[in-house]
Design an enzyme around this catalytic site. Sequence first.
Site, PDB file in Angstrom:
ATOM      1  N   HIS A 146       8.068   2.361  -7.820  1.00 57.69           N
ATOM      2  CA  HIS A 146       9.503   2.300  -7.556  1.00 57.69           C
ATOM      3  C   HIS A 146       9.750   2.104  -6.057  1.00 57.69           C
ATOM      4  O   HIS A 146       9.036   2.705  -5.238  1.00 57.69           O
ATOM      5  CB  HIS A 146      10.179   3.604  -7.981  1.00 57.69           C
ATOM      6  CG  HIS A 146      10.138   3.848  -9.446  1.00 57.69           C
ATOM      7  ND1 HIS A 146       9.052   4.412 -10.065  1.00 57.69           N
ATOM      8  CD2 HIS A 146      11.034   3.586 -10.423  1.00 57.69           C
ATOM      9  CE1 HIS A 146       9.289   4.497 -11.360  1.00 57.69           C
ATOM     10  NE2 HIS A 146      10.481   4.004 -11.611  1.00 57.69           N
ATOM     11  N   GLU A 206       2.781   5.950  -1.546  1.00 56.82           N
ATOM     12  CA  GLU A 206       3.186   5.567  -0.193  1.00 56.82           C
ATOM     13  C   GLU A 206       2.257   6.170   0.847  1.00 56.82           C
ATOM     14  O   GLU A 206       1.851   5.500   1.798  1.00 56.82           O
ATOM     15  CB  GLU A 206       4.645   5.969   0.054  1.00 56.82           C
ATOM     16  CG  GLU A 206       5.655   5.113  -0.685  1.00 56.82           C
ATOM     17  CD  GLU A 206       5.714   5.313  -2.200  1.00 56.82           C
ATOM     18  OE1 GLU A 206       6.307   4.462  -2.885  1.00 56.82           O
ATOM     19  OE2 GLU A 206       5.165   6.313  -2.724  1.00 56.82           O
ATOM     20  N   ASP A 210     -10.047  -4.048  11.271  1.00 60.51           N
ATOM     21  CA  ASP A 210      -9.701  -5.393  11.741  1.00 60.51           C
ATOM     22  C   ASP A 210      -9.731  -5.488  13.264  1.00 60.51           C
ATOM     23  O   ASP A 210     -10.246  -6.458  13.822  1.00 60.51           O
ATOM     24  CB  ASP A 210      -8.317  -5.792  11.231  1.00 60.51           C
ATOM     25  CG  ASP A 210      -7.907  -7.157  11.730  1.00 60.51           C
ATOM     26  OD1 ASP A 210      -8.671  -8.133  11.510  1.00 60.51           O
ATOM     27  OD2 ASP A 210      -6.846  -7.269  12.361  1.00 60.51           O
TER      28      ASP A 210
END
Length: 167
Positions: free
Chosen positions: A80, A117, A131
């Site tokens: 959601h 989240e 990265d």
Amino acid sequence: MSAAPNLTHLDETGAAHMVDVSEKAVTSRTARAGGKVIMARETLEMIMQGNAKKGDVLGCARIAGIMAAKRTHELIPLCHPLALSKVTVEFTADYGLPGLHVEAIAKASGQTGVEMEALTAASIACLTIYDMAKAVDKAMTITDVKLLEKLGGKSGHYLAEGESGTK
């Protein structure tokens, strides 16, 4: 095909669907997730001293984690969209690993939890560290990404084994 009773994202036919949370009470929700990035000691020292060629590794990873938490519903099917009230991403250097511990906290008042989240924030922060430092250490390992704690909602408080609770 009959859906397993505990899989809320499957309907009675086994088809995936978004869970209807419209009848659930709005409550305060908090989730804390973490992960580790294991690296060479020299890589950790470079990051902690701010000497990475790509710039501020931890600052960039923090922003990436926060941005990722806000977009979790776009990345994870059936999540959601949530109005997050707070997202934090913190790092702790561990020269014994050697590497970094990453911890993310997500908060919202709503009808569904914020575990995904917090997990997304921690995961993307770890990936961003990789990265930004991969040019000097391709052998880095991302490990132990997991939910550490969850508060609020019908299922109550969850605390992973070995965790001391919200700080």
